[in-house]
Design a protein around this motif. Structure first.
Motif, PDB file in Angstrom:
ATOM      1  N   ASP A 133      28.461 -32.133 -46.633  1.00 24.54           N
ATOM      2  CA  ASP A 133      28.943 -33.438 -46.180  1.00 24.54           C
ATOM      3  C   ASP A 133      29.940 -33.264 -45.038  1.00 24.54           C
ATOM      4  O   ASP A 133      29.919 -34.018 -44.049  1.00 24.54           O
ATOM      5  CB  ASP A 133      29.599 -34.211 -47.322  1.00 24.54           C
ATOM      6  N   ILE A 134      30.818 -32.284 -45.164  1.00 17.91           N
ATOM      7  CA  ILE A 134      31.826 -32.037 -44.129  1.00 17.91           C
ATOM      8  C   ILE A 134      31.148 -31.622 -42.822  1.00 17.91           C
ATOM      9  O   ILE A 134      31.514 -32.094 -41.733  1.00 17.91           O
ATOM     10  CB  ILE A 134      32.825 -30.962 -44.589  1.00 17.91           C
ATOM     11  N   VAL A 135      30.135 -30.751 -42.911  1.00 12.47           N
ATOM     12  CA  VAL A 135      29.420 -30.300 -41.725  1.00 12.47           C
ATOM     13  C   VAL A 135      28.722 -31.470 -41.044  1.00 12.47           C
ATOM     14  O   VAL A 135      28.773 -31.613 -39.809  1.00 12.47           O
ATOM     15  CB  VAL A 135      28.405 -29.199 -42.088  1.00 12.47           C
ATOM     16  N   ILE A 136      28.076 -32.316 -41.842  1.00 13.26           N
ATOM     17  CA  ILE A 136      27.357 -33.462 -41.278  1.00 13.26           C
ATOM     18  C   ILE A 136      28.320 -34.444 -40.622  1.00 13.26           C
ATOM     19  O   ILE A 136      28.066 -34.972 -39.533  1.00 13.26           O
ATOM     20  CB  ILE A 136      26.532 -34.162 -42.378  1.00 13.26           C
ATOM     21  N   GLN A 137      29.463 -34.697 -41.265  1.00 13.61           N
ATOM     22  CA  GLN A 137      30.434 -35.655 -40.740  1.00 13.61           C
ATOM     23  C   GLN A 137      31.143 -35.142 -39.482  1.00 13.61           C
ATOM     24  O   GLN A 137      31.669 -35.932 -38.697  1.00 13.61           O
ATOM     25  CB  GLN A 137      31.480 -35.989 -41.814  1.00 13.61           C
ATOM     26  N   ASN A 138      31.177 -33.839 -39.313  1.00 14.48           N
ATOM     27  CA  ASN A 138      31.854 -33.239 -38.149  1.00 14.48           C
ATOM     28  C   ASN A 138      30.838 -32.602 -37.208  1.00 14.48           C
ATOM     29  O   ASN A 138      31.003 -31.468 -36.770  1.00 14.48           O
ATOM     30  CB  ASN A 138      32.872 -32.203 -38.609  1.00 14.48           C
ATOM     31  N   ASN A 139      29.805 -33.349 -36.900  1.00 15.66           N
ATOM     32  CA  ASN A 139      28.749 -32.844 -36.021  1.00 15.66           C
ATOM     33  C   ASN A 139      29.257 -32.815 -34.580  1.00 15.66           C
ATOM     34  O   ASN A 139      29.325 -33.836 -33.905  1.00 15.66           O
ATOM     35  CB  ASN A 139      27.512 -33.739 -36.136  1.00 15.66           C
ATOM     36  N   ASP A 140      29.653 -31.651 -34.127  1.00 16.16           N
ATOM     37  CA  ASP A 140      30.252 -31.494 -32.801  1.00 16.16           C
ATOM     38  C   ASP A 140      29.852 -30.120 -32.269  1.00 16.16           C
ATOM     39  O   ASP A 140      30.034 -29.112 -32.953  1.00 16.16           O
ATOM     40  CB  ASP A 140      31.780 -31.608 -32.916  1.00 16.16           C
ATOM     41  N   LYS A 141      29.310 -30.068 -31.043  1.00 15.29           N
ATOM     42  CA  LYS A 141      28.858 -28.801 -30.482  1.00 15.29           C
ATOM     43  C   LYS A 141      30.007 -27.820 -30.271  1.00 15.29           C
ATOM     44  O   LYS A 141      29.790 -26.615 -30.121  1.00 15.29           O
ATOM     45  CB  LYS A 141      28.132 -29.027 -29.160  1.00 15.29           C
ATOM     46  N   ASN A 142      31.243 -28.341 -30.274  1.00 18.29           N
ATOM     47  CA  ASN A 142      32.402 -27.475 -30.077  1.00 18.29           C
ATOM     48  C   ASN A 142      33.048 -27.022 -31.383  1.00 18.29           C
ATOM     49  O   ASN A 142      34.130 -26.430 -31.371  1.00 18.29           O
ATOM     50  CB  ASN A 142      33.455 -28.179 -29.220  1.00 18.29           C
ATOM     51  N   VAL A 143      32.366 -27.334 -32.495  1.00 24.17           N
ATOM     52  CA  VAL A 143      32.872 -26.909 -33.804  1.00 24.17           C
ATOM     53  C   VAL A 143      31.762 -26.175 -34.548  1.00 24.17           C
ATOM     54  O   VAL A 143      30.637 -26.672 -34.641  1.00 24.17           O
ATOM     55  CB  VAL A 143      33.359 -28.110 -34.647  1.00 24.17           C
ATOM     56  N   LEU A 144      32.084 -24.998 -35.055  1.00 22.86           N
ATOM     57  CA  LEU A 144      31.121 -24.203 -35.831  1.00 22.86           C
ATOM     58  C   LEU A 144      31.631 -24.067 -37.263  1.00 22.86           C
ATOM     59  O   LEU A 144      32.804 -23.724 -37.488  1.00 22.86           O
ATOM     60  CB  LEU A 144      30.960 -22.811 -35.212  1.00 22.86           C
ATOM     61  N   PHE A 145      30.749 -24.350 -38.221  1.00 24.48           N
ATOM     62  CA  PHE A 145      31.065 -24.125 -39.631  1.00 24.48           C
ATOM     63  C   PHE A 145      30.226 -22.967 -40.154  1.00 24.48           C
ATOM     64  O   PHE A 145      29.009 -22.933 -39.934  1.00 24.48           O
ATOM     65  CB  PHE A 145      30.790 -25.378 -40.466  1.00 24.48           C
ATOM     66  N   LEU A 146      30.866 -22.045 -40.829  1.00 29.01           N
ATOM     67  CA  LEU A 146      30.173 -20.911 -41.445  1.00 29.01           C
ATOM     68  C   LEU A 146      30.519 -20.844 -42.922  1.00 29.01           C
ATOM     69  O   LEU A 146      31.606 -21.269 -43.347  1.00 29.01           O
ATOM     70  CB  LEU A 146      30.616 -19.596 -40.765  1.00 29.01           C
ATOM     71  N   ASP A 147      29.581 -20.299 -43.689  1.00 24.98           N
ATOM     72  CA  ASP A 147      29.857 -20.001 -45.093  1.00 24.98           C
ATOM     73  C   ASP A 147      30.709 -18.738 -45.110  1.00 24.98           C
ATOM     74  O   ASP A 147      30.250 -17.650 -44.779  1.00 24.98           O
ATOM     75  CB  ASP A 147      28.546 -19.780 -45.845  1.00 24.98           C
ATOM     76  N   ALA A 148      31.979 -18.888 -45.482  1.00 27.28           N
ATOM     77  CA  ALA A 148      32.918 -17.768 -45.397  1.00 27.28           C
ATOM     78  C   ALA A 148      32.534 -16.623 -46.328  1.00 27.28           C
ATOM     79  O   ALA A 148      32.985 -15.483 -46.138  1.00 27.28           O
ATOM     80  CB  ALA A 148      34.333 -18.243 -45.720  1.00 27.28           C
ATOM     81  N   ALA A 149      31.690 -16.904 -47.317  1.00 26.32           N
ATOM     82  CA  ALA A 149      31.258 -15.843 -48.226  1.00 26.32           C
ATOM     83  C   ALA A 149      30.173 -14.971 -47.602  1.00 26.32           C
ATOM     84  O   ALA A 149      29.882 -13.878 -48.097  1.00 26.32           O
ATOM     85  CB  ALA A 149      30.758 -16.446 -49.541  1.00 26.32           C
ATOM     86  N   LYS A 150      29.562 -15.446 -46.510  1.00 27.21           N
ATOM     87  CA  LYS A 150      28.443 -14.718 -45.899  1.00 27.21           C
ATOM     88  C   LYS A 150      28.856 -13.883 -44.688  1.00 27.21           C
ATOM     89  O   LYS A 150      28.057 -13.085 -44.182  1.00 27.21           O
ATOM     90  CB  LYS A 150      27.356 -15.698 -45.474  1.00 27.21           C
ATOM     91  N   VAL A 151      30.069 -14.111 -44.183  1.00 26.87           N
ATOM     92  CA  VAL A 151      30.553 -13.317 -43.041  1.00 26.87           C
ATOM     93  C   VAL A 151      31.948 -12.794 -43.355  1.00 26.87           C
ATOM     94  O   VAL A 151      32.689 -13.420 -44.109  1.00 26.87           O
ATOM     95  CB  VAL A 151      30.599 -14.149 -41.735  1.00 26.87           C
ATOM     96  N   ASN A 152      32.254 -11.659 -42.828  1.00 24.18           N
ATOM     97  CA  ASN A 152      33.559 -11.051 -43.048  1.00 24.18           C
ATOM     98  C   ASN A 152      34.245 -10.769 -41.721  1.00 24.18           C
ATOM     99  O   ASN A 152      33.602 -10.698 -40.666  1.00 24.18           O
ATOM    100  CB  ASN A 152      33.416  -9.735 -43.822  1.00 24.18           C
ATOM    101  N   TYR A 153      35.557 -10.603 -41.741  1.00 23.88           N
ATOM    102  CA  TYR A 153      36.292 -10.163 -40.564  1.00 23.88           C
ATOM    103  C   TYR A 153      36.049  -8.667 -40.366  1.00 23.88           C
ATOM    104  O   TYR A 153      35.785  -7.941 -41.335  1.00 23.88           O
ATOM    105  CB  TYR A 153      37.786 -10.435 -40.742  1.00 23.88           C
TER     106      TYR A 153
END
Length: 443
Positions: free
Chosen positions: A345-365
């Motif tokens: 829901d958050i990703v859909i509501q913040n549909n902006d080409k200048n904002v990227l949402f990632l699943d933090a469990a799938k990527v690491n620093y």
């Protein structure tokens, strides 16, 4: 001539009596007569002389002459010396150009330091005619053929309506002394060759040339005003100004009857004077371009772009902290980690080409931010397989210059995001995601 000179100043420069004037004086006939005229007319004048050290003892004698003239008139005098030949060599310019740059820098510094209002030079009608033919030989347009302006910024040329013969006659009648520059007799320089060899023959064949020349320049200036009005309307309908340059809409451009003439009035300001090359870009395929030292003119689909060249440092940033901001070029990215219950829901509501949402469990620093390079591929979200980053940029209509500033966000060499353009399916947010990594790109 004094009365005609005063009348000219009254008509065109009536405020000069209230100003402090700096006279550029070489010691030659023209600048010495200008000094006499202004002194006799009661103006507030100061002399400025440049010793360019180009004629051995003659240069020093010119300097001494100017100092003595200032003493005789009891007026201030500024003198400086330049190693002009060395300056020309160091800066890769001609001796004449070096002298011009040096003297005008000197004059402008004097104006700033001593509060002089105007710089006065002794250019006259004969200089105007010489400049016309030199510019004609260079293929100058209408503006170039108008010659030397009477007023250009803080530079005034009050002798432009007067011929060298009139100046000489005044000097002889008033017993004015001056210095002869021996280099004027040499035909080494184009202007001297024109002055000494060509124009005497032209004046003999066309005895009324000087009489009507100034009037012809006025006609040219009137024509230029009409052109300027037309070009202003052209700019409004065809050109869009951007932060990096201008865009020219080709379909709108082609509605004008003389495309090349209108285009020239725009592109010449950026150093593009070869209209054959410019029109080849307009009529060529997307991607075609030409360059000057400072600008690039190129075609991208239905638009011509003129943009300033940039020298960009390569970007290599390691992102190893959450809740912080990283800066690059004129932009930044902000990293936030969010604990959520409704990630999709958050990703859909913040549909902006200048904002990227990632699943933090799938990527690491660490994540890494770098310039994109030829051969880079991305696995675009919503597509099967991969695609060249260069193709994504082309499809997104990113301009040639803008491509230089495009960066990619990576993790383990996989491209997660062409920043501000397209995201990857790597690290995709799902209904089971409860920890979001929010990355915001700002310009």
């Amino acid at each position: 001539m004094l009365a005609a000179f005063q009348e000219h100043l009254h008509l065109h420069f009536s405020n000069l009596k209230e100003n402090r004037l700096l006279i550029a004086i070489s010691g030659g006939l023209d600048s010495v007569v200008l000094t006499h005229l202004l002194f006799n007319a009661g103006y507030d004048i100061t002399l400025a002389h440049c010793n360019f050290n180009l004629r051995d003892s003659e240069s020093d004698q010119d300097e001494q002459f100017v100092r003595e003239l200032a003493d005789r008139f009891k007026i201030d005098c500024h003198v400086t010396q330049f190693e002009t030949s060395q300056y020309a060599s160091d800066h890769g310019v001609s001796t004449q150009m070096a002298a011009r740059e040096l003297r005008y820098d000197f004059f402008n510094d004097l104006c700033k330091d001593h509060n002089y209002d105007f710089i006065l030079t002794a250019h006259h009608l004969d200089d105007q005619i010489e400049t016309f033919f030199i510019n004609l030989n260079r293929g100058a347009g209408l503006k170039g053929l108008q010659g030397i302006p009477q007023l250009n910024g803080n530079v005034i040329r009050p002798l432009l309506p007067f011929s060298r013969e009139q100046i000489m006659e005044y000097a002889m009648n008033s017993q004015v002394l001056w210095r002869e520059d021996s280099s004027n007799r040499s035909n080494k320089y184009q202007r001297n060759q024109l002055r000494n060899q060509i124009l005497p023959l032209l004046h003999k064949a066309l005895p009324q040339l000087k009489t009507h020349f100034a009037q012809s320049l006025d006609y040219l200036k009137g024509s230029q005003n009409l052109v300027d009005d037309a070009v202003a309307r052209f700019r409004e309908s065809v050109i869009k100004t951007t932060t990096t340059g201008i865009n020219i809409n080709i379909s709108q451009l082609e509605k004008f009857t003389n495309v090349q003439a209108y285009l020239y009035e725009v592109v010449k300001d950026y150093g593009f004077h070869n209209m054959i090359d410019a029109m080849n870009v307009v009529e060529g395929q997307s991607g075609k371009r030409i360059e000057t030292d400072k600008y690039i003119l190129f075609k991208n689909r239905g638009t011509i772009f003129i943009e300033e060249k940039t020298s960009l440092k390569s970007i290599k940033l390691s992102i190893d902290q959450k809740n912080t901001t990283y800066h690059f070029y004129e932009a930044s990215i902000e990293i936030e980690e969010l604990i959520v219950d409704n990630a999709l829901d958050i990703v859909i509501q913040n549909n902006d080409k200048n904002v990227l949402f990632l699943d933090a469990a799938k990527v690491n620093y660490p994540l890494r931010l770098r310039n994109w390079k030829k051969g880079d591929r991305i696995q675009p979200l919503g597509m099967n397989g991969s695609k060249l980053v260069s193709d994504v940029l082309t499809d997104s209509k990113v301009s040639f210059i803008a491509k230089e500033k495009i960066v990619v966000l990576t993790w383990k060499e996989e491209i997660l995001w062409i920043v501000g353009i397209r995201s990857s399916r790597q690290g995709k947010v799902t209904s089971s995601t409860n920890r979001l990594l929010k990355i915001t790109y700002s310009i």
